[in-house]
Write an enzyme that holds these catalytic residues in place. Structure first.
Site, PDB file in Angstrom:
ATOM      1  N   HIS A   1      -0.842 -42.834 -26.122  1.00 36.96           N
ATOM      2  CA  HIS A   1       0.544 -42.718 -26.577  1.00 36.96           C
ATOM      3  C   HIS A   1       1.075 -44.119 -26.895  1.00 36.96           C
ATOM      4  O   HIS A   1       0.924 -45.038 -26.090  1.00 36.96           O
ATOM      5  CB  HIS A   1       1.434 -42.154 -25.465  1.00 36.96           C
ATOM      6  CG  HIS A   1       1.114 -40.745 -25.062  1.00 36.96           C
ATOM      7  ND1 HIS A   1       1.829 -39.662 -25.507  1.00 36.96           N
ATOM      8  CD2 HIS A   1       0.153 -40.235 -24.250  1.00 36.96           C
ATOM      9  CE1 HIS A   1       1.340 -38.545 -24.981  1.00 36.96           C
ATOM     10  NE2 HIS A   1       0.318 -38.867 -24.210  1.00 36.96           N
TER      11      HIS A   1
ATOM     12  N   HIS B   1      -6.421 -39.451 -25.925  1.00 33.81           N
ATOM     13  CA  HIS B   1      -5.406 -39.982 -26.841  1.00 33.81           C
ATOM     14  C   HIS B   1      -4.556 -41.027 -26.143  1.00 33.81           C
ATOM     15  O   HIS B   1      -4.250 -40.909 -24.961  1.00 33.81           O
ATOM     16  CB  HIS B   1      -4.505 -38.868 -27.388  1.00 33.81           C
ATOM     17  CG  HIS B   1      -3.927 -37.986 -26.328  1.00 33.81           C
ATOM     18  ND1 HIS B   1      -4.643 -36.953 -25.747  1.00 33.81           N
ATOM     19  CD2 HIS B   1      -2.709 -37.992 -25.730  1.00 33.81           C
ATOM     20  CE1 HIS B   1      -3.882 -36.358 -24.846  1.00 33.81           C
ATOM     21  NE2 HIS B   1      -2.711 -36.966 -24.804  1.00 33.81           N
TER      22      HIS B   1
HETATM   23  P1  AMP Z   1      -0.763 -35.528 -22.873  1.00 33.87           P
HETATM   24  O1  AMP Z   1       0.197 -34.973 -21.874  1.00 33.87           O
HETATM   25  O2  AMP Z   1      -1.069 -36.980 -22.623  1.00 33.87           O
HETATM   26  O3  AMP Z   1      -2.017 -34.687 -23.015  1.00 33.87           O
HETATM   27  O4  AMP Z   1       0.004 -35.513 -24.253  1.00 33.87           O
HETATM   28  C1  AMP Z   1      -0.203 -34.577 -25.252  1.00 33.87           C
HETATM   29  C2  AMP Z   1       0.814 -34.875 -26.328  1.00 33.87           C
HETATM   30  O5  AMP Z   1       0.424 -34.182 -27.502  1.00 33.87           O
HETATM   31  C3  AMP Z   1       2.246 -34.431 -25.992  1.00 33.87           C
HETATM   32  O6  AMP Z   1       3.104 -35.570 -26.035  1.00 33.87           O
HETATM   33  C4  AMP Z   1       2.563 -33.413 -27.082  1.00 33.87           C
HETATM   34  O7  AMP Z   1       3.891 -33.475 -27.508  1.00 33.87           O
HETATM   35  C5  AMP Z   1       1.593 -33.805 -28.182  1.00 33.87           C
HETATM   36  N1  AMP Z   1       1.206 -32.738 -29.110  1.00 33.87           N
HETATM   37  C6  AMP Z   1       0.735 -31.503 -28.800  1.00 33.87           C
HETATM   38  N2  AMP Z   1       0.454 -30.804 -29.913  1.00 33.87           N
HETATM   39  C7  AMP Z   1       0.750 -31.625 -30.956  1.00 33.87           C
HETATM   40  C8  AMP Z   1       0.685 -31.483 -32.382  1.00 33.87           C
HETATM   41  N3  AMP Z   1       0.257 -30.343 -32.970  1.00 33.87           N
HETATM   42  N4  AMP Z   1       1.095 -32.519 -33.151  1.00 33.87           N
HETATM   43  C9  AMP Z   1       1.541 -33.654 -32.576  1.00 33.87           C
HETATM   44  N5  AMP Z   1       1.614 -33.856 -31.245  1.00 33.87           N
HETATM   45  C10 AMP Z   1       1.239 -32.860 -30.446  1.00 33.87           C
END
Ligand code: AMP
Ligand code: ZN
Length: 139
Positions: free
Chosen positions: A101, A99
């Site tokens: 950001h 993903h």
């Molecule tokens: P990463 O540390 O790059 O893997 O980021 C994962 C991101 O996913 C974090 O910023 C979380 O806040 C976000 N996240 C986790 N679960 C959800 C969800 N159900 N809906 C939206 N964002 C999420």
């Protein structure tokens, strides 16, 4: 993948605030945002690493991420944005579905990346790039 939280969002099995969707990618608001508007852009196939995501998805992720950032700037609520991707647990990746950001920014938002500035020792760059070039040309 059935136990992946982002695959569940793609399937509509758990809710998300959708920002954009097409045949290859889905974008939705991050549940714990760095700034208001913080958005995640994900490929509609399950791959943990961005390097395993087929190139048409990779291209679309970048195209849509920058379009989303630009649209937030055009609201005049923000002056710029960060595109940020954590690849691998050691790099801060928590959710094992690749993903991007998109973090809309204004100078007064009070957020700072924890950046640092190392220096290379003698010959370190040559050794590093020599190893890198071997693998890069082979990939
Ligand atoms: P990463 O540390 O790059 O893997 O980021 C994962 C991101 O996913 C974090 O910023 C979380 O806040 C976000 N996240 C986790 N679960 C959800 C969800 N159900 N809906 C939206 N964002 C999420
Ligand atoms: Zn997934």
């Amino acid at each position: 993948m059935s136990d992946c939280i982002f695959c569940k969002i793609i399937a509509g099995d758990i809710p998300a605030h959708k920002v954009y969707e097409d045949d290859l990618v889905l974008a939705f608001l991050d549940i714990a945002p760095i700034t208001k508007g913080h958005t995640l852009v994900i490929p509609k196939i399950h791959q943990e690493s961005i390097s395993a995501v087929p190139s048409e998805y990779q291209h679309r992720i970048l195209e849509i991420s920058s379009k989303i950032g630009k649209a937030f700037v055009r609201t005049q609520e923000y002056d710029g944005f960060n595109l940020h991707l954590n690849n691998g647990q050691c790099a801060g990746q928590v959710v094992p579905h690749a993903h991007m950001h998109v973090v809309p920014r204004i100078g007064t938002d009070g957020f700072h990346w924890n950046w640092r500035n190392l220096e290379y020792k003698e010959n370190e760059i040559e050794e590093l790039l020599s190893k890198f070039n071997e693998k890069f040309s082979a990939s």
